[in-house]
Each structure stands twice: as C-alpha cells, then as structure tokens.
Design a protein around this motif. Structure first.
Motif, PDB file in Angstrom:
ATOM      1  N   UNK A  40       0.827  -1.212   0.000  1.00  0.00           N
ATOM      2  CA  UNK A  40       0.000   0.000   0.000  1.00  0.00           C
ATOM      3  C   UNK A  40       0.857   1.255   0.000  1.00  0.00           C
ATOM      4  N   UNK A  41       1.906   1.261   0.819  1.00  0.00           N
ATOM      5  CA  UNK A  41       2.811   2.410   0.842  1.00  0.00           C
ATOM      6  C   UNK A  41       3.493   2.590  -0.511  1.00  0.00           C
ATOM      7  N   UNK A  42       3.866   1.494  -1.125  1.00  0.00           N
ATOM      8  CA  UNK A  42       4.510   1.565  -2.433  1.00  0.00           C
ATOM      9  C   UNK A  42       3.545   2.092  -3.489  1.00  0.00           C
ATOM     10  N   UNK A  43       2.312   1.598  -3.486  1.00  0.00           N
ATOM     11  CA  UNK A  43       1.312   2.053  -4.448  1.00  0.00           C
ATOM     12  C   UNK A  43       1.050   3.555  -4.293  1.00  0.00           C
ATOM     13  N   UNK A  44       0.936   4.011  -3.049  1.00  0.00           N
ATOM     14  CA  UNK A  44       0.698   5.433  -2.813  1.00  0.00           C
ATOM     15  C   UNK A  44       1.850   6.288  -3.303  1.00  0.00           C
ATOM     16  N   UNK A  45       3.068   5.840  -3.047  1.00  0.00           N
ATOM     17  CA  UNK A  45       4.242   6.589  -3.475  1.00  0.00           C
ATOM     18  C   UNK A  45       4.367   6.611  -4.998  1.00  0.00           C
ATOM     19  N   UNK A  46       4.067   5.481  -5.643  1.00  0.00           N
ATOM     20  CA  UNK A  46       4.115   5.417  -7.110  1.00  0.00           C
ATOM     21  C   UNK A  46       3.063   6.351  -7.711  1.00  0.00           C
ATOM     22  N   UNK A  47       1.868   6.335  -7.136  1.00  0.00           N
ATOM     23  CA  UNK A  47       0.810   7.222  -7.625  1.00  0.00           C
ATOM     24  C   UNK A  47       1.233   8.685  -7.493  1.00  0.00           C
ATOM     25  N   UNK A  48       1.830   9.032  -6.343  1.00  0.00           N
ATOM     26  CA  UNK A  48       2.271  10.407  -6.116  1.00  0.00           C
ATOM     27  C   UNK A  48       3.331  10.820  -7.126  1.00  0.00           C
ATOM     28  N   UNK A  49       4.196   9.864  -7.489  1.00  0.00           N
ATOM     29  CA  UNK A  49       5.266  10.154  -8.440  1.00  0.00           C
ATOM     30  C   UNK A  49       4.736  10.315  -9.862  1.00  0.00           C
ATOM     31  N   UNK A  50       3.747   9.502 -10.223  1.00  0.00           N
ATOM     32  CA  UNK A  50       3.244   9.507 -11.592  1.00  0.00           C
ATOM     33  C   UNK A  50       2.128  10.521 -11.825  1.00  0.00           C
ATOM     34  N   UNK A  51       1.426  10.914 -10.781  1.00  0.00           N
ATOM     35  CA  UNK A  51       0.297  11.828 -10.932  1.00  0.00           C
ATOM     36  C   UNK A  51       0.785  13.235 -11.316  1.00  0.00           C
ATOM     37  N   UNK A  52       0.331  13.787 -12.423  1.00  0.00           N
ATOM     38  CA  UNK A  52       0.728  15.147 -12.814  1.00  0.00           C
ATOM     39  C   UNK A  52       0.360  16.184 -11.755  1.00  0.00           C
ATOM     40  N   UNK A 103       2.306   4.928  11.200  1.00  0.00           N
ATOM     41  CA  UNK A 103       2.467   4.105  12.402  1.00  0.00           C
ATOM     42  C   UNK A 103       1.114   3.746  13.002  1.00  0.00           C
ATOM     43  N   UNK A 104       0.265   4.750  13.208  1.00  0.00           N
ATOM     44  CA  UNK A 104      -1.044   4.526  13.830  1.00  0.00           C
ATOM     45  C   UNK A 104      -1.914   3.609  12.985  1.00  0.00           C
ATOM     46  N   UNK A 105      -2.029   3.897  11.695  1.00  0.00           N
ATOM     47  CA  UNK A 105      -2.943   3.150  10.838  1.00  0.00           C
ATOM     48  C   UNK A 105      -2.525   1.692  10.695  1.00  0.00           C
ATOM     49  N   UNK A 106      -1.220   1.435  10.636  1.00  0.00           N
ATOM     50  CA  UNK A 106      -0.752   0.049  10.519  1.00  0.00           C
ATOM     51  C   UNK A 106      -0.894  -0.676  11.849  1.00  0.00           C
ATOM     52  N   UNK A 115     -11.668   1.727   6.237  1.00  0.00           N
ATOM     53  CA  UNK A 115     -11.333   3.151   6.270  1.00  0.00           C
ATOM     54  C   UNK A 115      -9.853   3.355   6.563  1.00  0.00           C
ATOM     55  N   UNK A 116      -9.303   2.528   7.437  1.00  0.00           N
ATOM     56  CA  UNK A 116      -7.886   2.654   7.768  1.00  0.00           C
ATOM     57  C   UNK A 116      -7.005   2.354   6.560  1.00  0.00           C
ATOM     58  N   UNK A 117      -7.392   1.346   5.790  1.00  0.00           N
ATOM     59  CA  UNK A 117      -6.598   1.038   4.601  1.00  0.00           C
ATOM     60  C   UNK A 117      -6.647   2.198   3.611  1.00  0.00           C
ATOM     61  N   UNK A 150      -3.974   7.067   1.167  1.00  0.00           N
ATOM     62  CA  UNK A 150      -3.938   8.511   0.975  1.00  0.00           C
ATOM     63  C   UNK A 150      -2.718   9.137   1.649  1.00  0.00           C
ATOM     64  N   UNK A 151      -2.366   8.627   2.822  1.00  0.00           N
ATOM     65  CA  UNK A 151      -1.158   9.111   3.509  1.00  0.00           C
ATOM     66  C   UNK A 151       0.079   8.808   2.679  1.00  0.00           C
ATOM     67  N   UNK A 152       0.118   7.595   2.111  1.00  0.00           N
ATOM     68  CA  UNK A 152       1.260   7.203   1.288  1.00  0.00           C
ATOM     69  C   UNK A 152       1.362   8.075   0.040  1.00  0.00           C
ATOM     70  N   UNK A 153       0.232   8.533  -0.476  1.00  0.00           N
ATOM     71  CA  UNK A 153       0.232   9.303  -1.718  1.00  0.00           C
ATOM     72  C   UNK A 153       0.541  10.776  -1.499  1.00  0.00           C
TER      73      UNK A 153
END
Length: 332
Positions: A54-66, A210-213, A281-283, A288-291
């Motif tokens: 999930x963290x990886x997906x969020x970071x990838x989305x943040x990197x690729x999103x214009x 930390x909290x969400x995981x 909701x936590x997931x 969103x936090x990752x992104x």
C-alpha cells in the motif's frame, strides 16, 4: 477422534507424552513442526504484505500523478500546502483525517470492545481468553502511547527527531531561547506548534502510517480466527513448548458453539463487521497518507516501528512460553 488426539500429544521420537504449556489447551496442540514459531504463517505474511505494498502504491501514484508532481511540497508540514493540494485527501483538514485518523485509537478501541463483548468465541463472562485479549490490546496501546503521546516525557517520535538533529525553529533565535525555561527547551512537536514554531531539522517518523498500521493489524490479528478457517491460519501457527519442542496450534472451538450458530451468524454476533468497516477506512487513509504525506523514508520508519510492536505482541509469545501464558494467542 480419540486416536488422533492421542497421536498429536506424543513426541515423534519415542512416543512419550509431549508436555503442554499451562497457557495452551490440549485440544489446540497438534503435530510437532520444526518451523520457527516467530515466522508468520502464509496467510499472516500475505496480510502483513498489504502494508508495504500500500505504501509503495501510494508513493508510485504520487510520483506519476501530474497533479501531485506539479504541487509544491512542504517538508515542515510533511504535506502539500492547502492552497496547492492536488486532492481533497491531500488536505490535512479533510473530514476523514480530522474525525477518523486524528482520533484513530478511539475507533480502534470501539471496534475492539464491540468484538470483545459480542464474540461468543471468548466464552462466557470474564473468561481467560477475554482477559488475555484485553492484555494484548493494552500492550499495543502502551506502544502507541510511548511512540506518539508520552514516554516518561516526550514520546519516542519526538525523541528520535531531536536525536537526529531536529528542534523547534524558535530555539534558533537566541533571544527566544533565552526566555524559555529549561523544561521548555526540551520542547515537543505539539508544544512547538502551540507557541507558533515549526518542527525542523530531524527525521520525523510518520505518525499516521504508524497509527494506521498498528491499529488495523491489531484488529486483523484479533478477528482473523472468527473470519476464516483457512488451514494457513488455523493450523499454521507454531509455538515453542516448555520443553523446547516446536508444535502447531489451531483455533479451538467448542462443539456446543458450532452446533448453535453458523459461521455467518457468528461473524455478525461477534462484532466482526464493525471491525471490518474500521479496517476498510484505515486502509484507504493509509493509501492517501502514502500518496500525499511524508517522505518515503518517513513512511518506511513508521511501518518498521509499527511492525516492531506487533511482533512483540503477536509473534514473540509463540516462542516464549512464559510470555504466552500472559498474553495468549488470538483464537486459542
């Protein structure tokens, strides 16, 4: 059935009885196995893998999103400035962040208490299983408090920030610093922001990650025995017995309980659905936090600190009989 139970309580070497721990009912101990008790089962491994993925997906989305790439990022606030936020969820004041994540431990506690009270698998009244589940929850809660709220002074997140060279920017002004008491000089992130300063210079572990995981994994580990009878969970967990032998332990259910209600009815009555809503909701908020928030390294350390607490409560007792006698194991 009696022949099988007899065989599972005999050692493979010489047929002599294998001593059981005082914390484990005999009916839950099965054939000895040499795999380490500290290693997650296949199902548990897949569950834990959701978090780094999930963290990886969020970071990838943040990197690729214009929109994310074009929006400025503030290292001081670990987020995009509100006026440049690329999404509603990138704003710290979005309703889910304010009323769910910010008070995430309240929702975690609510879901856990509902599950604890209404799950018939814990037995009647103040049973040993219910007490041990409460002790596991309290131990995880202590870890959350120590990391994010208070640890004989500033929490571990703030101590780590200062240890890595961070401080409140107000302390850079000699005039301001001179007017502070000795206690105020050892300022926390919360008090720094309260007096109008910014927390700068060190490594700031992502408290949201930390909290969400930590919270969601607590609910997953506690509710999994009621959600599935999959072989990977039911028989995959290994424990170390008092004599040093490694055995396999299964989820124990009473015959009377199985006759009274079906699996689906059990899930409804045990409050699992409440936990599933909170988990969903936590997931989403973890994604969103990752992104939109924190750097990759800050999110990675948040993941590591959460996993450390989870390992101590849900995996360490499997290999330490004395600790397992106190904390027990979910579903056993």
């Amino acid at each position: 059935m009696s022949a099988r139970r007899k065989s599972t309580r005999l050692s493979a070497a010489n047929g002599t009885p294998t001593p059981l721990t005082s914390a484990m009912p005999a009916s839950s101990i099965r054939t000895p196995n040499t795999r380490s008790p500290f290693v997650p089962t296949r199902l548990e491994g897949l569950l834990l893998a959701i978090y780094p993925v999930t963290l990886l997906l969020g970071s990838v989305f943040s990197t690729l999103s214009p929109a994310s790439r074009s929006a400025p990022y503030s290292a001081a606030s670990q987020s995009h400035p509100p006026e440049f936020a690329p999404s509603y969820f990138a704003q710290k004041k979005n309703v889910f962040n304010v009323y769910f994540v910010k008070i995430g431990w309240f929702w975690t506690t609510l879901a856990f208490v509902v599950f604890l009270i209404f799950n018939p698998g814990f037995g009647e009244g103040l049973s040993v299983r219910r007490i041990r589940a409460t002790l596991r929850y309290l131990t995880i809660t202590f870890w959350w408090i120590a990391v994010t709220q208070w640890f004989f002074g500033p929490p571990l997140i703030d101590r780590g920030f200062r240890f890595t060279g961070g401080q409140c920017e107000l302390l850079l002004d000699e005039g301001t610093k001179a007017g502070m008491s000795e206690t105020r000089e050892y300022i926390t992130a919360a008090t720094c922001k309260a007096v109008g300063g910014s927390w700068k210079g060190g490594h700031d572990i992502s408290g949201h990650v930390f909290l969400l995981i930590l919270a969601s994994a607590l609910l997953w580990f506690e509710t999994l025995p009621s959600l599935t009878r999959a072989e990977g969970l039911r028989d995959g967990r290994r424990i170390m017995l008092d004599d040093g032998k490694v055995a396999s332990v299964s989820v124990e259910k009473s015959r009377e309980h199985e006759k009274k209600i079906t699996d689906e009815e059990e899930n409804v009555r045990s409050g699992v659905k409440v936990a599933l809503v909170v988990l969903g909701l936590m997931w989403w908020m973890l994604l969103m936090t990752a992104a939109y928030f924190h750097t990759w390294f800050e999110k990675l350390t948040g993941l590591g600190v959460a996993f450390a607490g989870l390992w101590a409560v849900y995996f360490l007792p499997r290999g330490v009989p004395a600790l397992r006698a106190v904390l027990g194991m979910p579903g056993v």
